[in-house]
Design a protein around this motif. Sequence first.
Motif, short mmCIF file in Angstrom:
data_model
loop_
_atom_site.label_atom_id
_atom_site.label_comp_id
_atom_site.label_asym_id
_atom_site.label_seq_id
_atom_site.Cartn_x
_atom_site.Cartn_y
_atom_site.Cartn_z
N ASP A 140 49.05 -62.28 -5.49
CA ASP A 140 49.52 -60.91 -5.70
C ASP A 140 51.04 -60.91 -5.85
N GLY A 141 51.65 -59.70 -5.82
CA GLY A 141 53.09 -59.62 -6.04
C GLY A 141 53.46 -60.17 -7.41
N PRO A 142 54.50 -61.00 -7.52
CA PRO A 142 54.90 -61.56 -8.82
C PRO A 142 53.84 -62.48 -9.43
N PHE A 143 52.80 -62.79 -8.66
CA PHE A 143 51.81 -63.78 -9.11
C PHE A 143 50.50 -63.12 -9.55
N VAL A 144 50.54 -61.80 -9.73
CA VAL A 144 49.40 -61.14 -10.38
C VAL A 144 49.35 -61.52 -11.86
N TYR A 145 50.48 -62.00 -12.38
CA TYR A 145 50.54 -62.41 -13.79
C TYR A 145 49.99 -63.82 -13.99
N GLY A 146 49.75 -64.53 -12.89
CA GLY A 146 49.34 -65.92 -12.97
C GLY A 146 50.30 -66.78 -12.16
N ARG A 147 50.39 -68.05 -12.52
CA ARG A 147 51.23 -68.99 -11.76
C ARG A 147 52.70 -68.90 -12.21
N THR A 148 53.30 -67.76 -11.88
CA THR A 148 54.69 -67.47 -12.26
C THR A 148 55.63 -68.54 -11.70
N LYS A 149 56.47 -69.09 -12.56
CA LYS A 149 57.45 -70.09 -12.13
C LYS A 149 58.68 -69.40 -11.53
N MET A 150 59.38 -70.14 -10.67
CA MET A 150 60.59 -69.62 -10.03
C MET A 150 61.70 -70.67 -10.08
N THR A 151 62.91 -70.22 -10.36
CA THR A 151 64.10 -71.08 -10.29
C THR A 151 65.12 -70.33 -9.44
N LEU A 152 65.40 -70.87 -8.25
CA LEU A 152 66.16 -70.13 -7.24
C LEU A 152 67.22 -71.01 -6.59
N THR A 153 68.26 -70.37 -6.10
CA THR A 153 69.31 -71.10 -5.38
C THR A 153 69.14 -70.92 -3.87
N PHE A 154 69.49 -71.98 -3.14
CA PHE A 154 69.45 -71.98 -1.68
C PHE A 154 70.64 -72.78 -1.16
N GLN A 155 70.98 -72.58 0.10
CA GLN A 155 71.90 -73.51 0.72
C GLN A 155 71.35 -74.93 0.52
N LYS A 156 72.23 -75.88 0.29
CA LYS A 156 71.79 -77.24 0.00
C LYS A 156 70.83 -77.76 1.07
N GLU A 157 71.11 -77.45 2.32
CA GLU A 157 70.26 -77.91 3.42
C GLU A 157 68.84 -77.34 3.30
N VAL A 158 68.74 -76.07 2.91
CA VAL A 158 67.43 -75.44 2.73
C VAL A 158 66.72 -76.05 1.53
N ALA A 159 67.47 -76.27 0.44
CA ALA A 159 66.90 -76.91 -0.75
C ALA A 159 66.32 -78.28 -0.40
N GLU A 160 67.04 -79.05 0.41
CA GLU A 160 66.57 -80.38 0.80
C GLU A 160 65.32 -80.28 1.67
N ARG A 161 65.24 -79.26 2.50
CA ARG A 161 64.03 -79.07 3.31
C ARG A 161 62.83 -78.74 2.44
N LEU A 162 63.05 -77.93 1.43
CA LEU A 162 61.94 -77.51 0.56
C LEU A 162 61.28 -78.70 -0.15
N VAL A 163 62.06 -79.73 -0.46
CA VAL A 163 61.51 -80.87 -1.21
C VAL A 163 61.33 -82.12 -0.34
N ALA A 164 61.63 -82.02 0.96
CA ALA A 164 61.62 -83.20 1.83
C ALA A 164 60.24 -83.85 1.90
N THR A 165 60.21 -85.17 1.83
CA THR A 165 58.96 -85.93 1.84
C THR A 165 58.62 -86.35 3.28
N THR A 166 57.39 -86.85 3.44
CA THR A 166 56.92 -87.29 4.76
C THR A 166 57.85 -88.36 5.32
N GLY A 167 58.28 -88.16 6.56
CA GLY A 167 59.16 -89.11 7.22
C GLY A 167 60.63 -88.80 7.07
N SER A 168 60.97 -87.87 6.19
CA SER A 168 62.37 -87.50 5.99
C SER A 168 62.89 -86.68 7.16
#
Length: 358
Positions: free
Chosen positions: A162-190
């Motif tokens: 729902d929300g922005p995704f009622v249209y389907g698999r809506t893509k997002m390109t967003l900015t975050f503090q670098k630390e938050v960005a690194e958390r979003l993509v962090a792999t197992t063991g990081s």
Amino acid sequence: MASPGKLGTFRLPPLPTIREIIKLFGLRAVKQLSQNFLLDLRLTDKIVRKAGSLADVYVYEVGPGPGGITRSILNANIAELVVVEKDTRFIPGLQMLSDAAPGKLRIVHGDVLTYKIEKAFPDHVRRQWEDDPPNVHIIGNLPFSVSTPLIIKWLENISLKDGPFVYGRTKMTLTFQKEVAERLVATTGSQQRSRLSIMAQYLCNVEHLFTIPGKAFVPKPEVDVGVVHFTPLIQPKIKQPFKLVEKVVQNVFQFRRKYCHRGLGMLFPEAQRLESTGRLLELADVDPTLRPTHLSLMHFKSLCDVYRRMCDEDPQLFTYNFRDELKRKRRKSQEKEDGMGSCPMICHGSVLRKNTPR
């Protein structure tokens, strides 16, 4: 009109620079709102370029501010751009852009946390979830103060479609503090592995596109900024309700330096904690001495699946919150102390004389 540029066939006519807009309308970033302006159009162009082709796409920009990224989006040959801006000071500058791009830019004075984007774009752009992503894209230079709650809100929207995704698999390109960005993509063991890592990656393909140095912003933040791209998955990697996944993940990571059994134990009332935690770990086939950062998405899938079965067996279990139990204990302890403290007053001779019939 100017000749076609590298971002699309449409080009804005000559306009005041972003610095001139800021000076013209007397704009200042408000520290309490964690506002930082990105003035370098080469960088705003790069954000838009890294988002992928936006030709004939309906774009939703959050927090446009003075309109730096807005300009780059408008130059990308889009179908339409909707911007949602809470701060009234930025509306006149955005209106200049709207006047320069007739029919392309729609300005909404509102809060991105409450704006109903599902009503903003025409029905014909909607796609089935299993299809390719729709011609809808969310782009934003998010204020740091709202970036985490907003992405959690949108991740829940993805799980509910729902929300922005009622249209389907809506893509997002967003900015975050670098630390938050690194958390979003962090792999197992990081070391950066966190609640955000699991919540984002079980629902999306997440990619840290590039980092923008803090000095590129005005005022300069104390941190660099990461640009992150999200594409919702057709099938989530954990097929359980968002709130259940969130509860399990939050409990695990609240003791991130301890073994994982410590946080998982908080899912259960004290009277059954040891036995139920052991059962959860055994049925999920998870080593109790793994640290939270070393749990893979498959580990979390197993834990969530087993916890769901345990909640089905005991419907009151899901609503259990160990913090509520702590509050009850503290309240009882305080009441006991208050009761003991009042005894001398009640037994005091003057009080007895006052309350004893003569």
